[in-house]
Motif scaffolding. Sequence first.
Motif, PDB file in Angstrom:
ATOM      1  N   LEU A 120      26.432 -91.054  74.401  1.00 53.95           N
ATOM      2  CA  LEU A 120      26.079 -89.718  74.888  1.00 53.95           C
ATOM      3  C   LEU A 120      27.010 -89.357  76.031  1.00 53.95           C
ATOM      4  CD1 LEU A 120      22.169 -89.886  75.086  1.00 53.95           C
ATOM      5  CD2 LEU A 120      23.594 -89.201  73.153  1.00 53.95           C
ATOM      6  N   ARG A 121      27.412 -88.095  76.088  1.00 49.31           N
ATOM      7  CA  ARG A 121      28.231 -87.614  77.196  1.00 49.31           C
ATOM      8  C   ARG A 121      27.467 -86.527  77.931  1.00 49.31           C
ATOM      9  NH1 ARG A 121      32.999 -89.797  77.729  1.00 49.31           N
ATOM     10  NH2 ARG A 121      33.928 -90.884  75.952  1.00 49.31           N
ATOM     11  N   GLY A 122      27.281 -86.749  79.229  1.00 46.99           N
ATOM     12  CA  GLY A 122      26.542 -85.797  80.037  1.00 46.99           C
ATOM     13  C   GLY A 122      25.424 -86.476  80.795  1.00 46.99           C
ATOM     14  N   MET A 123      24.490 -85.683  81.313  1.00 50.30           N
ATOM     15  CA  MET A 123      23.399 -86.202  82.134  1.00 50.30           C
ATOM     16  C   MET A 123      22.052 -85.882  81.510  1.00 50.30           C
ATOM     17  SD  MET A 123      22.521 -85.465  86.171  1.00 50.30           S
ATOM     18  CE  MET A 123      22.482 -83.668  85.958  1.00 50.30           C
ATOM     19  N   LEU A 124      21.191 -86.899  81.425  1.00 48.91           N
ATOM     20  CA  LEU A 124      19.806 -86.711  81.017  1.00 48.91           C
ATOM     21  C   LEU A 124      18.966 -86.535  82.278  1.00 48.91           C
ATOM     22  CD1 LEU A 124      19.442 -89.459  78.253  1.00 48.91           C
ATOM     23  CD2 LEU A 124      19.949 -87.030  77.954  1.00 48.91           C
ATOM     24  N   GLU A 125      18.228 -85.429  82.358  1.00 46.07           N
ATOM     25  CA  GLU A 125      17.379 -85.147  83.507  1.00 46.07           C
ATOM     26  C   GLU A 125      15.920 -85.275  83.106  1.00 46.07           C
ATOM     27  OE1 GLU A 125      18.918 -82.029  86.382  1.00 46.07           O
ATOM     28  OE2 GLU A 125      19.671 -81.252  84.473  1.00 46.07           O
ATOM     29  N   LEU A 126      15.217 -86.211  83.721  1.00 46.23           N
ATOM     30  CA  LEU A 126      13.805 -86.453  83.451  1.00 46.23           C
ATOM     31  C   LEU A 126      13.013 -85.680  84.493  1.00 46.23           C
ATOM     32  CD1 LEU A 126      14.214 -90.308  82.953  1.00 46.23           C
ATOM     33  CD2 LEU A 126      14.601 -88.475  81.285  1.00 46.23           C
ATOM     34  N   VAL A 127      12.476 -84.528  84.092  1.00 46.87           N
ATOM     35  CA  VAL A 127      11.877 -83.594  85.053  1.00 46.87           C
ATOM     36  C   VAL A 127      10.409 -83.351  84.713  1.00 46.87           C
ATOM     37  CG1 VAL A 127      14.087 -82.506  85.598  1.00 46.87           C
ATOM     38  CG2 VAL A 127      12.735 -81.628  83.704  1.00 46.87           C
ATOM     39  N   ASP A 128       9.818 -82.341  85.358  1.00 50.15           N
ATOM     40  CA  ASP A 128       8.388 -82.063  85.228  1.00 50.15           C
ATOM     41  C   ASP A 128       7.923 -82.118  83.777  1.00 50.15           C
ATOM     42  OD1 ASP A 128       8.330 -81.708  87.912  1.00 50.15           O
ATOM     43  OD2 ASP A 128       8.319 -79.519  87.869  1.00 50.15           O
ATOM     44  N   GLY A 129       6.874 -82.893  83.546  1.00 50.28           N
ATOM     45  CA  GLY A 129       6.332 -83.053  82.203  1.00 50.28           C
ATOM     46  C   GLY A 129       6.748 -84.362  81.562  1.00 50.28           C
ATOM     47  N   ALA A 130       7.876 -84.914  81.992  1.00 48.38           N
ATOM     48  CA  ALA A 130       8.371 -86.176  81.432  1.00 48.38           C
ATOM     49  C   ALA A 130       7.735 -87.332  82.194  1.00 48.38           C
ATOM     50  CB  ALA A 130       9.886 -86.238  81.522  1.00 48.38           C
ATOM     51  N   THR A 131       6.439 -87.526  81.989  1.00 52.14           N
ATOM     52  CA  THR A 131       5.666 -88.461  82.801  1.00 52.14           C
ATOM     53  C   THR A 131       5.914 -89.920  82.454  1.00 52.14           C
ATOM     54  OG1 THR A 131       3.822 -88.169  81.251  1.00 52.14           O
ATOM     55  CG2 THR A 131       3.839 -86.791  83.235  1.00 52.14           C
ATOM     56  N   SER A 132       6.480 -90.186  81.290  1.00 51.78           N
ATOM     57  CA  SER A 132       6.781 -91.563  80.903  1.00 51.78           C
ATOM     58  C   SER A 132       7.708 -91.533  79.705  1.00 51.78           C
ATOM     59  CB  SER A 132       5.495 -92.334  80.556  1.00 51.78           C
ATOM     60  OG  SER A 132       4.867 -91.755  79.418  1.00 51.78           O
ATOM     61  N   GLY A 133       8.280 -92.689  79.390  1.00 47.16           N
ATOM     62  CA  GLY A 133       9.147 -92.761  78.219  1.00 47.16           C
ATOM     63  C   GLY A 133      10.114 -93.920  78.326  1.00 47.16           C
ATOM     64  N   SER A 134      11.001 -94.001  77.346  1.00 49.79           N
ATOM     65  CA  SER A 134      11.971 -95.101  77.328  1.00 49.79           C
ATOM     66  C   SER A 134      13.293 -94.613  76.754  1.00 49.79           C
ATOM     67  CB  SER A 134      11.441 -96.265  76.488  1.00 49.79           C
ATOM     68  OG  SER A 134      11.258 -95.879  75.128  1.00 49.79           O
ATOM     69  N   ILE A 135      14.365 -95.268  77.185  1.00 52.88           N
ATOM     70  CA  ILE A 135      15.719 -94.999  76.706  1.00 52.88           C
ATOM     71  C   ILE A 135      16.336 -96.355  76.387  1.00 52.88           C
ATOM     72  CG2 ILE A 135      17.975 -94.010  77.260  1.00 52.88           C
ATOM     73  CD1 ILE A 135      16.552 -92.217  79.314  1.00 52.88           C
ATOM     74  N   SER A 136      16.819 -96.542  75.173  1.00 50.44           N
ATOM     75  CA  SER A 136      17.331 -97.859  74.790  1.00 50.44           C
ATOM     76  C   SER A 136      18.540 -97.743  73.872  1.00 50.44           C
ATOM     77  CB  SER A 136      16.241 -98.678  74.090  1.00 50.44           C
ATOM     78  OG  SER A 136      15.790 -98.035  72.904  1.00 50.44           O
ATOM     79  N   HIS A 137      19.383 -98.776  73.894  1.00 50.12           N
ATOM     80  CA  HIS A 137      20.533 -98.922  72.988  1.00 50.12           C
ATOM     81  C   HIS A 137      21.479 -97.725  73.039  1.00 50.12           C
ATOM     82  CE1 HIS A 137      18.638-102.480  71.268  1.00 50.12           C
ATOM     83  NE2 HIS A 137      17.540-101.785  71.044  1.00 50.12           N
ATOM     84  N   GLN A 145      28.530 -84.848  86.605  1.00 47.70           N
ATOM     85  CA  GLN A 145      27.300 -84.545  87.338  1.00 47.70           C
ATOM     86  C   GLN A 145      26.947 -85.650  88.319  1.00 47.70           C
ATOM     87  OE1 GLN A 145      27.504 -84.876  84.008  1.00 47.70           O
ATOM     88  NE2 GLN A 145      26.884 -82.993  83.009  1.00 47.70           N
ATOM     89  N   ARG A 146      25.744 -85.551  88.875  1.00 40.18           N
ATOM     90  CA  ARG A 146      25.302 -86.496  89.895  1.00 40.18           C
ATOM     91  C   ARG A 146      24.924 -87.856  89.325  1.00 40.18           C
ATOM     92  NH1 ARG A 146      20.737 -83.384  93.122  1.00 40.18           N
ATOM     93  NH2 ARG A 146      20.300 -82.560  91.057  1.00 40.18           N
ATOM     94  N   ALA A 147      24.705 -87.944  88.028  1.00 39.97           N
ATOM     95  CA  ALA A 147      24.264 -89.212  87.444  1.00 39.97           C
ATOM     96  C   ALA A 147      24.355 -89.146  85.921  1.00 39.97           C
ATOM     97  CB  ALA A 147      22.830 -89.518  87.866  1.00 39.97           C
ATOM     98  N   CYS A 148      24.249 -90.305  85.302  1.00 39.97           N
ATOM     99  CA  CYS A 148      24.072 -90.356  83.842  1.00 39.97           C
ATOM    100  C   CYS A 148      22.610 -90.068  83.500  1.00 39.97           C
ATOM    101  CB  CYS A 148      24.456 -91.734  83.305  1.00 39.97           C
ATOM    102  SG  CYS A 148      26.157 -92.227  83.609  1.00 39.97           S
ATOM    103  N   VAL A 149      21.701 -90.662  84.282  1.00 41.64           N
ATOM    104  CA  VAL A 149      20.264 -90.402  84.140  1.00 41.64           C
ATOM    105  C   VAL A 149      19.718 -90.062  85.521  1.00 41.64           C
ATOM    106  CG1 VAL A 149      18.004 -91.384  83.611  1.00 41.64           C
ATOM    107  CG2 VAL A 149      19.971 -91.914  82.149  1.00 41.64           C
ATOM    108  N   ARG A 150      19.086 -88.889  85.633  1.00 37.09           N
ATOM    109  CA  ARG A 150      18.449 -88.486  86.896  1.00 37.09           C
ATOM    110  C   ARG A 150      16.960 -88.330  86.641  1.00 37.09           C
ATOM    111  NH1 ARG A 150      16.741 -83.947  89.854  1.00 37.09           N
ATOM    112  NH2 ARG A 150      17.223 -82.513  88.161  1.00 37.09           N
TER     113      ARG A 150
END
Length: 245
Positions: A120-137, A145-150
């Motif tokens: 993936l190219r860019g930034m994933l932003e985990l914001v309001d509503g994203a109360t839980s989850g997982s990112i793998s492989h 941007q400021r991060a790969c995952v914020r």
Amino acid sequence: MLATINESPAWHRKEVVLAFAMASHPRLGAESPLNVLDGDLLREVLTLLPIVVGGPDGTAFTLKEAMEMALGDGQVISVSKGEHIVGSNPGQLDDTSGLTSLQITRPVRLTGDPAGGTVLRGMLELVDGATSGSISHLTIHDAGQRACVRASVGCWTLDRCILLSGHAAAVRAEGEAQVVARRCRFGGEGEIGTAVALEYELPRQWVDTAGSVQEYGLRKHSCYGLFAQDSASILIDSCQVSYCS
């Protein structure tokens, strides 16, 4: 069967999805046991069937489209091997002007190919509503941007990911976000990146890119591998943090 569907071959997943579609059809599934499930329970079951991004068996062209198709909390989204711009729209698959950040606003389980090769190219932003989850492989390269995952909310797990930032940080946690990472690699490009000419005319040029000072021509380093502020926390287990300036 549903618990192991993500470990099954693509053709098997496709057959299961087709079977569920037929069973829920008013005519084809008129006598299906699936009809005893109420709408909310059926929706929960269907979130276990992955939305596949790209590839010959894809049900969504882009990750952004897959997020919009998610049926409920905990939806499994499987990203096919290859390179993807996180926020691009259908029709922008080969257009680098596609959006390079994507806001995730609900709990999801995002996974790449376990054999590797999903980028993936860019930034994933985990914001309001994203109360839980997982990112793998997944391998994620930032795009300035400021991060790969914020992460600004929720409890998220990163597993077997490679997050490469040539700018601020590989992972940035804010607010009350909690991030747990296992078997991941964080930091700059290092040996994975491609350096240009190693010989220079003096003086060398130094460039400040989003807080990370780079020496022109060398592989990019991340300013921070991991960055937490406010009440956020990042817990890592069996991870590597390297190539940070």
